[in-house]
Scaffold this motif. Structure first.
Motif, PDB file in Angstrom:
ATOM      1  N   GLU A  85      44.390  49.256  39.932  1.00 16.69           N
ATOM      2  CA  GLU A  85      45.665  49.655  40.513  1.00 16.69           C
ATOM      3  C   GLU A  85      46.723  48.635  40.120  1.00 16.69           C
ATOM      4  N   ASN A  86      47.963  49.050  40.173  1.00 15.95           N
ATOM      5  CA  ASN A  86      49.058  48.102  40.000  1.00 15.95           C
ATOM      6  C   ASN A  86      49.040  47.118  41.163  1.00 15.95           C
ATOM      7  N   LEU A  87      48.836  45.845  40.872  1.00 17.04           N
ATOM      8  CA  LEU A  87      48.702  44.794  41.884  1.00 17.04           C
ATOM      9  C   LEU A  87      47.506  45.034  42.807  1.00 17.04           C
ATOM     10  N   GLY A  88      46.481  45.691  42.279  1.00 17.22           N
ATOM     11  CA  GLY A  88      45.278  45.910  43.065  1.00 17.22           C
ATOM     12  C   GLY A  88      44.366  44.697  43.029  1.00 17.22           C
ATOM     13  N   GLN A  89      43.306  44.743  43.816  1.00 14.42           N
ATOM     14  CA  GLN A  89      42.354  43.641  43.848  1.00 14.42           C
ATOM     15  C   GLN A  89      41.669  43.501  42.489  1.00 14.42           C
ATOM     16  N   ILE A  90      41.275  42.272  42.184  1.00 12.55           N
ATOM     17  CA  ILE A  90      40.610  41.980  40.917  1.00 12.55           C
ATOM     18  C   ILE A  90      39.100  41.952  41.141  1.00 12.55           C
ATOM     19  N   HIS A  91      38.375  42.727  40.338  1.00  9.41           N
ATOM     20  CA  HIS A  91      36.923  42.824  40.461  1.00  9.41           C
ATOM     21  C   HIS A  91      36.265  42.278  39.191  1.00  9.41           C
ATOM     22  N   PRO A  92      35.175  41.529  39.337  1.00  9.35           N
ATOM     23  CA  PRO A  92      34.492  40.981  38.156  1.00  9.35           C
ATOM     24  C   PRO A  92      33.605  42.028  37.480  1.00  9.35           C
ATOM     25  N   GLU A 109      29.447  36.429  39.804  1.00 11.58           N
ATOM     26  CA  GLU A 109      28.526  37.559  39.721  1.00 11.58           C
ATOM     27  C   GLU A 109      29.309  38.843  39.437  1.00 11.58           C
ATOM     28  N   PRO A 110      29.054  39.489  38.287  1.00  2.00           N
ATOM     29  CA  PRO A 110      29.814  40.706  37.969  1.00  2.00           C
ATOM     30  C   PRO A 110      29.448  41.863  38.880  1.00  2.00           C
ATOM     31  N   LYS A 111      30.429  42.689  39.160  1.00  2.00           N
ATOM     32  CA  LYS A 111      30.214  43.855  39.998  1.00  2.00           C
ATOM     33  C   LYS A 111      29.390  44.891  39.242  1.00  2.00           C
ATOM     34  N   LYS A 112      29.832  45.229  38.038  1.00  2.08           N
ATOM     35  CA  LYS A 112      29.146  46.177  37.163  1.00  2.08           C
ATOM     36  C   LYS A 112      29.536  45.857  35.733  1.00  2.08           C
ATOM     37  N   ALA A 113      29.051  46.654  34.813  1.00  2.00           N
ATOM     38  CA  ALA A 113      29.422  46.476  33.408  1.00  2.00           C
ATOM     39  C   ALA A 113      30.540  47.444  33.030  1.00  2.00           C
TER      40      ALA A 113
END
Length: 278
Positions: free
Chosen positions: A8-15, A50-54
């Motif tokens: 999202e625009n300015l959404g949370q950052i996920h690994p 720790e990555p969330k997914k690939a």
């Protein structure tokens, strides 16, 4: 490598993990909490995260074309949803809508004061758009982030301009900065405490380090005094005792005179403030 991805625009950052090298702002396809979506590379993270997914793949021109059409269709769906909410006389405010990349799901975001029975609305929308419908209720701070607005500073709200994560803000922040505890002065357009109260809080805490609070008992030059006033802006404090006139001095003078707090006059319940819900 581990990349910070936002959907999202300015959404949370996920690994997310991906073997190939990616660049900042590059578009990718990955699975979010809602389904397969196009996201942007925001940062390169440490390998210890720790990555969330690939990541599934780098977004192709065809993916971007589909996403562009999805955005247009989601806007139309959003307008239709608002009219349907009125038809069903539901006490809810529709805020935005989005399709997953494969259009297997259409998600609507809304705000409401309490629980809403929207089963009939979902059935109605599913009949119109012929896909799975999800209605996601969000809090007032998230709603303000989507809608946007102008803060009391005269600028666009921080949450819709650059903030990605909402920090926990308490009344203690305002008290530390010696602000008037007036809800209209320290609350944002969402009705919650201003996010900007956290921006300089660490600086205020550093200035007040080893400085007693108003009402505390302090020792200065070997004598005990009652602290009658602390002014963080002028960096001065006033102290008095029964057998001597009131003393006024700077924080630096107090510390250089080996001043120290003897005891805290505040009760525990006076210093504990509930954290704000997002």
């Amino acid at each position: 490598m581990i990349y910070g991805i936002s959907f999202e625009n300015l959404g949370q950052i996920h690994p997310f993990n991906y073997d190939e090298k990616l660049t900042i702002d590059q578009k990718i396809v990955a699975e979010s909490d809602f389904g397969v979506e196009i996201g942007s590379v925001i940062s390169i993270l440490s390998e210890t995260v720790e990555p969330k997914k690939a990541i599934i793949r780098i977004a192709s021109p065809e993916d971007l074309k589909i996403e562009e059409q999805n955005v247009k269709d989601a806007k139309s769906a959003f307008e239709i949803s608002k009219s349907k909410v009125k038809e069903h006389s539901l006490a809810m405010r529709m805020l935005s809508a989005k399709y997953t990349l494969d259009r297997s799901k259409l998600i609507f975001f809304f705000s409401a004061d309490g629980r809403i029975d929207f089963r009939a609305l979902v059935k109605d929308l599913a009949g119109i758009f012929k896909t799975r419908i999800e209605l996601r209720q969000i809090g007032v701070r998230d709603a303000a982030k989507i809608v946007g607005g102008i803060g009391m500073c005269g600028m666009e709200t921080c949450c819709s301009r650059f903030e990605r994560d909402f920090k926990s803000i308490t009344l203690k922040y305002a008290k530390t900065q010696q602000l008037l505890i007036n809800p209209s002065k320290i609350s944002g357009v969402c009705g919650r405490l201003l996010c900007c109260l956290a921006y300089e809080n660490d600086s205020y805490l550093e200035i007040l380090k080893d400085i007693p609070d108003t009402g505390d008992l302090a020792r200065y030059n070997g004598k005990e005094y009652f602290v009658s006033e602390v002014n963080i802006f002028s960096k001065t404090l006033k102290m008095r005792s029964n057998d001597s006139p009131e003393l006024k001095m700077t924080f630096e003078e107090f510390l250089n005179g080996k001043g120290e707090r003897v005891c805290d006059s505040k009760l525990p319940e006076e210093t504990d403030f509930p954290e704000l819900d997002s």
